[in-house]
Design an enzyme around this catalytic site. Structure first.
Site, short mmCIF file in Angstrom:
data_model
loop_
_atom_site.label_atom_id
_atom_site.label_comp_id
_atom_site.label_asym_id
_atom_site.label_seq_id
_atom_site.Cartn_x
_atom_site.Cartn_y
_atom_site.Cartn_z
CG HIS A 76 -2.16 -0.82 1.02
ND1 HIS A 76 -2.16 -2.19 1.19
CD2 HIS A 76 -3.43 -0.49 0.67
CE1 HIS A 76 -3.38 -2.67 0.96
NE2 HIS A 76 -4.17 -1.67 0.64
N GLY A 77 1.99 1.23 0.68
CA GLY A 77 2.84 2.41 0.72
C GLY A 77 3.61 2.52 2.02
#
Length: 210
Positions: free
Chosen positions: A105-106
């Site tokens: 996701h990051g």
């Protein structure tokens, strides 16, 4: 203004706000499924249904009575990939599986606050399934008189837990995510740790498979 509201109202507002977030994903995934189906992709020959392009089980997610059921109904293709390529290859490590999901996701801290809380929630889920659920079943494994109460309680707890844990992911930052949890007095983290401590003393009940 948010923190000035009563605690129960803050919990309810958080649940309602997250429903709006759900709808964004529903719209994107269902539109994508429709586009793939119109293009002729997604046919399941074994089931003889156009289900292979589906990435969300809306009814299954919104009516999930456990964290595990909710997880299995959300982002189906990514969930299947993580189970096959990470969960099974790491000997069933929930931490490794959800950590990779967070990395995918990051790098925002809110992602890790959410995903690294899921192994705890899943562990508690499994404890209830093993320690508590058999007590609401009859000896032959069929639902007992308290089974509907158990199911409704599971649904309500899952709704609260889902919105509580995912709040930092939407806020992204550590400070904002921590502030949301703090405004809720970390109540579900506290309840999960309490459940782990108490359920270990609960006797097991054996039931036949229904």
């Amino acid at each position: 203004e948010y923190e000035a509201r009563p605690w129960a109202e803050r919990v309810l507002l958080n649940i309602l706000a997250l429903y709006g977030v759900h709808c964004r994903f529903y719209f994107a995934w269902i539109c994508g499924e429709g586009a793939l189906t119109i293009a002729g992709f997604g046919y399941n020959r074994k089931k003889k249904t156009w289900s292979e392009a589906s990435n969300i089980d809306v009814i299954g997610f919104e009516t999930a009575q456990t964290v595990v059921a909710a997880s299995r109904a959300w982002n189906l293709k990514t969930q299947q990939w993580l189970e096959r390529c990470v969960y099974r290859r790491t000997g069933g490590s929930l931490v490794a599986t959800y950590l990779l999901s967070a990395l995918w996701h990051g790098v925002y801290p809110g992602y890790y606050m959410f995903f690294l809380s899921l192994p705890l929630a899943t562990h508690v889920n499994r404890l209830f399934t093993v320690r508590v659920r058999p007590w609401v079943l009859a000896a032959d494994g069929k639902p007992g008189p308290l089974k509907p109460v158990y199911d409704v309680a599971g649904l309500l707890v899952t709704i609260c837990l889902r919105s509580y844990l995912v709040a930092p992911m939407q806020q992204m930052s550590l400070e904002a995510g921590w502030q949301v949890w703090r405004s809720h007095y970390f109540y579900l983290h506290g309840l999960m740790f309490a459940a782990i401590a108490l359920l270990r003393f609960m006797p097991k009940k054996r039931v036949k498979s229904a």
